[in-house]
Design an enzyme around this catalytic site. Structure first.
Site, mmCIF file in Angstrom:
data_model
loop_
_atom_site.group_PDB
_atom_site.id
_atom_site.type_symbol
_atom_site.label_atom_id
_atom_site.label_comp_id
_atom_site.label_asym_id
_atom_site.label_seq_id
_atom_site.Cartn_x
_atom_site.Cartn_y
_atom_site.Cartn_z
ATOM 1 C CE1 TYR A 69 4.935 25.597 -12.703
ATOM 2 C CE2 TYR A 69 3.659 26.391 -10.415
ATOM 3 C CZ TYR A 69 4.503 25.634 -11.061
ATOM 4 O OH TYR A 69 5.514 25.141 -10.532
ATOM 5 C CG PHE A 121 1.481 -3.246 -5.663
ATOM 6 C CD1 PHE A 121 1.361 -4.453 -6.312
ATOM 7 C CD2 PHE A 121 2.220 -2.026 -6.364
ATOM 8 C CE1 PHE A 121 2.066 -4.367 -7.766
ATOM 9 C CE2 PHE A 121 2.862 -2.187 -7.476
ATOM 10 C CZ PHE A 121 2.806 -3.455 -8.310
ATOM 11 C CG ASP A 122 5.591 -5.745 -6.209
ATOM 12 O OD1 ASP A 122 4.509 -6.537 -5.805
ATOM 13 O OD2 ASP A 122 6.172 -6.216 -7.332
ATOM 14 C CG ASP A 211 -2.694 0.833 -2.880
ATOM 15 O OD1 ASP A 211 -3.408 1.187 -3.906
ATOM 16 O OD2 ASP A 211 -1.843 0.338 -2.966
ATOM 17 C CB ALA A 213 -4.621 0.518 -7.707
ATOM 18 C CE LYS A 254 -2.068 -0.319 -11.095
ATOM 19 N NZ LYS A 254 -1.055 0.680 -10.990
ATOM 20 C CG HIS A 446 10.875 -8.379 -11.657
ATOM 21 N ND1 HIS A 446 11.375 -8.094 -10.396
ATOM 22 C CD2 HIS A 446 10.069 -7.664 -11.939
ATOM 23 C CE1 HIS A 446 10.628 -6.990 -10.071
ATOM 24 N NE2 HIS A 446 9.775 -6.872 -11.117
#
Ligand code: F0G
Length: 455
Positions: A69, A121-122, A211, A213, A254, A446
């Site tokens: 843990y 990004f979204d 960011d 990614a 990614k 979407h």
């Protein structure tokens, strides 16, 4: 003669379906490819996120998982690896990128505060909005034009940036530099631009976060296109990028070549303490952050593998293989070809379908029916917004279909098959029909919308 610097040890069958089956499936899925079971998809280019093939060393690392843990052995490997690349003092694991965003913004933004980015990004944008913040993109104007060829279309417009910094003063709480710029077509930013952005932000006292990614892909483009860096290693370039910032958030799904994971890394002691408190409430103890020990191990190994130039060369080359196949056949795509995906320009391909009838979604469905290829719509279905007052619908500038290439998963033959399917659809494009929505949800429609063909 080019070849990939790895060979295949484990294989997975590719699902095969008939066109008749797919015609039935797309109807049942309400003309929404998110509703199609993956077992009915032949080549899945929905995303490059969490879809990488892991290496033998990553799988071996999974067996070395220490599931304690607190203080798992794998956490220390994870932390040391991230520190050696990013160079920041604190390393905090979490289960994916959007949680990193949520936790950072929870501790930085108050309602009415401003967050800046080249392009959010979204999920990053949504996380700013959910804290009552105001996201503002300050990318160069060329980023919005699919036809302009430029080396660094992910760069920040320094004039736009300084104008906002001057105008908004203390309200600006963070700058998030997305490398590569996913929403702008997987386009990179240059080190020169990153350095200048950093200098401006320092002048105004605004922290710079990355960011990251797809940061390794961004480093590859810098080495390829920015002369001073051609003899530097990818790791050296990464270290220089991060030396200009205060921290980073990463979706490890990614460029860490894993199926799940993420982290936050930063210098600020007070902020790190606050972030750990939030983490304990929503993700877990700070040495595992919602991940298993084995996941931390696979990330540590994958981060190093993704910095290998041979791997990156194979990766970017394969994305270009698809892009160039389409360019040679005059099929309109976003240019230049980005790092992780090829984006079809549906507005140009389906001139007979107005934006109100979702041309990019219609094209996405046609690719699935033709060859079982799944891409994703980035157009009106995702972004069109109704103005509450006038009732008028505001349509996005572009109608795109993103074909994101998973890392180390498909062979060149798979990619060329995708090219053929697109070409086939392109040649019959006049037969493609527009779509209308039958059912939709208020947020992120979407993902769940049900549509029907207009006959
Ligand atoms: N930042 C960027 C630039 C991304 O592309 C993504 C995810 C995230 C953050 C969020 O990370 O998924 O781990 O929570 N992009 C995926 C895509 C979903 O398909 O482009 P996450």
């Amino acid at each position: 003669m080019f070849f990939e610097p790895y060979k295949i040890k484990v294989v997975e069958p590719v699902p095969i379906t008939t066109k008749e089956e797919r015609q039935k499936i797309i109807k049942e899925a309400g003309y929404n490819v998110f509703n199609i079971p993956a077992e009915k998809v032949t080549i899945d280019l929905l995303t490059d996120s969490g879809t990488s093939a892991m290496s033998q060393n990553q799988w071996a690392g999974i067996m070395l998982g220490d599931e304690s843990y607190a203080g798992s052995r794998n956490f220390y490997h994870f932390k040391d690896t991230i520190k050696s690349i990013f160079g920041y003092k604190h390393v905090i694991p979490c289960h994916q990128g959007r949680v990193a965003e949520n936790i950072v913004f929870s501790n930085i933004l108050e309602p009415g505060d401003i967050a800046l980015s080249n392009t959010f990004f979204d999920t990053t944008r949504a996380n700013v909005l959910s804290k009552g913040g105001i996201p503002i993109d300050v990318v160069i104007e060329e980023a919005y034009n699919p036809d302009i060829e430029m080396d660094f279309k992910g760069n920040v417009d320094l004039n736009k940036l300084e104008e906002v910094l001057k105008r908004e003063g203390d309200r600006v709480k963070i700058f998030v530099f997305t490398i590569t710029n996913n929403s702008g077509g997987g386009q990179p930013a240059s080190l020169k631009n990153i350095r200048e952005v950093s200098r401006l932000l320092k002048k105004y006292g605004v922290p710079l976060f990355f960011d990251t990614a797809r940061y390794a892909e961004n480093c590859y483009f810098i080495k390829e296109r920015e002369k001073e860096y051609k003899d530097k290693s990818i790791l050296e370039i990464a270290r220089e990028i991060f030396s200009y910032g205060d921290g980073a958030m990463m979706s490890a799904k990614k460029d860490a070549l894993v199926n799940i994971g993420g982290f936050i890394t930063l210098n600020d002691d007070d902020l790190a303490e606050k972030i750990k408190q939030t983490l304990i409430i929503i993700e877990g103890f700070p040495t595992y952050g919602g991940l298993a020990g084995r996941d931390l191990e696979a990330i540590a190994i994958g981060l190093k593998e993704a910095l290998d130039e041979g791997y990156l060369n194979a990766r970017i080359r394969q994305v270009r293989l698809l892009g160039n196949y389409l360019i040679e056949r005059n099929i309109p795509i976003i240019k230049p070809i980005g790092g992780h995906a090829v984006y079809l320009d549906a507005k140009k391909i389906l001139k007979h379908i107005p934006q109100s009838q979702f041309p990019a979604q219609a094209l996405t469905c046609a690719l699935y029916v033709e060859g079982g290829v799944r891409g994703v719509e980035i157009g009106s279905l995702m972004f069109a917004e109704k103005d509450e007052k006038s009732g008028k619908i505001n349509y996005p500038k572009n109608e795109l279909v993103r074909l994101a290439i998973p890392r180390r998963v498909y062979t060149d033959n798979h990619i060329l098959y995708v090219g053929e399917v697109i070409n086939e659809v392109f040649n019959k494009r006049e037969n493609i029909k527009g779509l209308k929505i039958i059912k939709e949800n208020k947020y992120l429609r979407h993902f769940t919308a049900i549509l029907e063909e207009i006959n």
